[in-house]
Design a protein around this motif. Structure first.
Motif, mmCIF file in Angstrom:
data_model
loop_
_atom_site.group_PDB
_atom_site.id
_atom_site.type_symbol
_atom_site.label_atom_id
_atom_site.label_comp_id
_atom_site.label_asym_id
_atom_site.label_seq_id
_atom_site.Cartn_x
_atom_site.Cartn_y
_atom_site.Cartn_z
ATOM 1 N N ILE A 141 0.847 -1.193 0.000
ATOM 2 C CA ILE A 141 0.000 0.000 0.000
ATOM 3 C C ILE A 141 0.883 1.244 0.000
ATOM 4 N N LYS A 142 0.614 2.133 -0.933
ATOM 5 C CA LYS A 142 1.312 3.425 -0.978
ATOM 6 C C LYS A 142 0.441 4.432 -1.716
ATOM 7 N N ASP A 143 0.786 5.695 -1.541
ATOM 8 C CA ASP A 143 0.051 6.792 -2.174
ATOM 9 C C ASP A 143 1.055 7.682 -2.897
ATOM 10 N N ALA A 144 0.557 8.426 -3.884
ATOM 11 C CA ALA A 144 1.432 9.318 -4.653
ATOM 12 C C ALA A 144 0.581 10.300 -5.433
ATOM 13 N N ILE A 145 1.192 11.373 -5.832
ATOM 14 C CA ILE A 145 0.587 12.293 -6.798
ATOM 15 C C ILE A 145 1.079 11.850 -8.180
ATOM 16 N N VAL A 146 0.145 11.452 -9.017
ATOM 17 C CA VAL A 146 0.459 11.022 -10.373
ATOM 18 C C VAL A 146 -0.025 12.097 -11.335
ATOM 19 N N SER A 147 0.884 12.583 -12.158
ATOM 20 C CA SER A 147 0.547 13.641 -13.113
ATOM 21 C C SER A 147 1.351 13.424 -14.396
ATOM 22 N N ASP A 148 1.195 14.341 -15.320
ATOM 23 C CA ASP A 148 1.975 14.270 -16.566
ATOM 24 C C ASP A 148 3.474 14.392 -16.303
ATOM 25 N N TYR B 278 -1.994 -9.154 5.384
ATOM 26 C CA TYR B 278 -1.398 -7.907 5.858
ATOM 27 C C TYR B 278 -1.521 -6.801 4.813
ATOM 28 N N TYR B 279 -1.700 -5.595 5.327
ATOM 29 C CA TYR B 279 -1.633 -4.373 4.526
ATOM 30 C C TYR B 279 -0.253 -3.784 4.804
ATOM 31 N N SER B 280 0.633 -3.937 3.831
ATOM 32 C CA SER B 280 2.034 -3.613 4.078
ATOM 33 C C SER B 280 2.407 -2.282 3.433
ATOM 34 N N PHE B 281 2.823 -1.359 4.274
ATOM 35 C CA PHE B 281 3.202 -0.019 3.830
ATOM 36 C C PHE B 281 4.544 -0.103 3.111
ATOM 37 N N GLU B 282 4.545 0.261 1.833
ATOM 38 C CA GLU B 282 5.784 0.238 1.066
ATOM 39 C C GLU B 282 6.208 1.674 0.769
ATOM 40 N N TRP B 283 7.105 2.164 1.594
ATOM 41 C CA TRP B 283 7.643 3.522 1.473
ATOM 42 C C TRP B 283 9.014 3.383 0.820
ATOM 43 N N GLU B 284 9.153 3.808 -0.429
ATOM 44 C CA GLU B 284 10.330 3.473 -1.225
ATOM 45 C C GLU B 284 11.514 4.411 -0.963
ATOM 46 N N LYS B 285 11.854 4.529 0.286
ATOM 47 C CA LYS B 285 12.917 5.441 0.702
ATOM 48 C C LYS B 285 14.282 5.044 0.129
ATOM 49 N N LEU B 286 14.550 3.761 0.022
ATOM 50 C CA LEU B 286 15.839 3.315 -0.509
ATOM 51 C C LEU B 286 16.044 3.791 -1.939
ATOM 52 N N TRP B 287 14.964 3.779 -2.733
ATOM 53 C CA TRP B 287 15.067 4.193 -4.134
ATOM 54 C C TRP B 287 14.832 5.695 -4.305
ATOM 55 N N HIS B 288 14.145 6.311 -3.336
ATOM 56 C CA HIS B 288 13.802 7.742 -3.438
ATOM 57 C C HIS B 288 14.199 8.449 -2.141
ATOM 58 N N PRO B 289 15.489 8.730 -1.967
ATOM 59 C CA PRO B 289 15.961 9.327 -0.705
ATOM 60 C C PRO B 289 15.370 10.698 -0.404
ATOM 61 N N GLU B 290 14.753 11.324 -1.405
ATOM 62 C CA GLU B 290 14.194 12.667 -1.197
ATOM 63 C C GLU B 290 12.850 12.657 -0.459
ATOM 64 N N ILE B 291 12.190 11.508 -0.362
ATOM 65 C CA ILE B 291 10.882 11.481 0.302
ATOM 66 C C ILE B 291 11.049 11.517 1.826
ATOM 67 N N GLN B 292 9.927 11.675 2.532
ATOM 68 C CA GLN B 292 9.964 11.854 3.990
ATOM 69 C C GLN B 292 10.732 10.747 4.706
ATOM 70 N N GLU B 293 11.336 11.108 5.829
ATOM 71 C CA GLU B 293 12.085 10.140 6.627
ATOM 72 C C GLU B 293 11.138 9.087 7.219
ATOM 73 N N PRO B 294 11.636 7.878 7.463
ATOM 74 C CA PRO B 294 10.775 6.829 8.019
ATOM 75 C C PRO B 294 10.209 7.172 9.394
ATOM 76 N N GLU B 295 10.929 7.986 10.155
ATOM 77 C CA GLU B 295 10.430 8.389 11.475
ATOM 78 C C GLU B 295 9.128 9.187 11.366
ATOM 79 N N ILE B 296 8.871 9.731 10.195
ATOM 80 C CA ILE B 296 7.616 10.454 9.942
ATOM 81 C C ILE B 296 6.625 9.551 9.217
#
Length: 298
Positions: free
Chosen positions: A229-236, A266-284
């Protein structure tokens, strides 16, 4: 006598209503992938999972190391204490994320990826972990599509046979270029193995195909044993990962379909921090997901 019977009938009815008030509503099983916390060691992963009321962890890597079978915490010397560390706090390892790709026609590449997946199956069995994840993953232009699909199917059958007495299921993630529901359904039906199923990442599918998640779930639900499970803004402009509820992905539709369909995994949160270091820190991100999930699962 009549008054007594009426009293008993009324009392039993009230007791029934009272008991109903104390029935605990079903609770979603939450896990998160360690893809989202590449700087954390294993103790930190366990700590944050318990602090934020997760009941499972999905291990993709530890401190950026994706070769889990070779990681020292899973060595013959350490694996028992690692497993005990998880169990002692009431957590469960729910999935091991391998990097094995099933689409290669080249015999050497195919065998190398199958061997990698088999090591993950053996590790999962030692950890009492029910699933490993593999990728389809590509539909290379220099390979006939039918041949690629067939090699994915044959590879899954081989892994299913290898896993038969292990207690582990091999789950193909909807990932890469294999993200259309009709193709995934064909692969699952042709594989037809009790040790093989799907990790449903609705976002990987919807962001490309725009197939409604409820429709996809209806087609594939028989084979879905785990979710991402993850969310994102998808645009052009592409995709920008966001905290849950801050994107435009149809998260609520996917979660409602799973809940209404009786999904019990399970509903598993997939926060792709390893591939996208610019996204929010895991502590958040990791606390945010567990705190806000229920409002989208209602």
């Amino acid at each position: 006598m009549k008054n007594r019977r009426d009293f008993l009938k009324q009392s039993s009815g009230l007791l029934g209503l009272s008991a109903l008030r104390f029935i605990t509503p079903p609770k979603a099983l939450l896990s998160f992938s360690t893809l989202g916390c590449p700087a954390w060691n294993f103790s930190q992963i366990i700590h944050h999972a318990t602090e934020n009321h997760y009941s499972g962890i999905e291990i993709r890597g530890i401190k950026g190391d994706l070769d889990l079978p070779a990681n020292s915490i899973f060595s013959p010397t350490n694996i028992s204490s690692t497993k005990r560390q998880v169990e002692d706090v009431g957590l469960k390892i729910v999935n091991l994320g391998s990097s094995a790709n099933m689409h290669f026609l080249d015999p050497k590449k195919r065998q190398s990826n199958l061997d990698d997946a088999k090591k993950f199956i053996e590790l999962a069995s030692h950890l009492s972990c029910p699933f490993i994840r593999v990728f389809p993953n590509d539909l290379p232009k220099d390979q006939p599509e039918n041949d690629t699909v067939n090699v994915i199917i044959q590879s899954l059958i081989e892994l299913g046979e290898f896993a038969k007495s292990s207690g582990v299921k091999v789950l193909l993630e909807s990932h890469g270029k294999v993200i259309k529901s009709d193709m995934l359904l064909h692969i699952m039906e042709a594989t037809n193995h009790p040790q093989v199923g799907l990790v449903w990442d609705f976002f990987n599918m919807w962001s490309i195909t725009k197939e409604p998640p409820a429709q996809v779930y209806d087609v594939l639900k028989k084979y879905i044993f785990h979710t991402h499970i993850k969310d994102a803004i998808v645009s052009d402009m592409g995709e920008k990962y966001t905290l849950l509820g801050q994107g435009n992905a149809p998260v609520k539709e996917a979660l409602h379909a799973l809940k209404a369909g009786g999904y019990a995994g399970y509903y598993s949160f997939e926060w792709e921090k390893l591939w996208h270091p610019e996204i929010q820190e895991p502590e958040i991100a990791i606390p945010h997901f567990s705190k806000n999930f229920s409002s989208y699962w209602k």
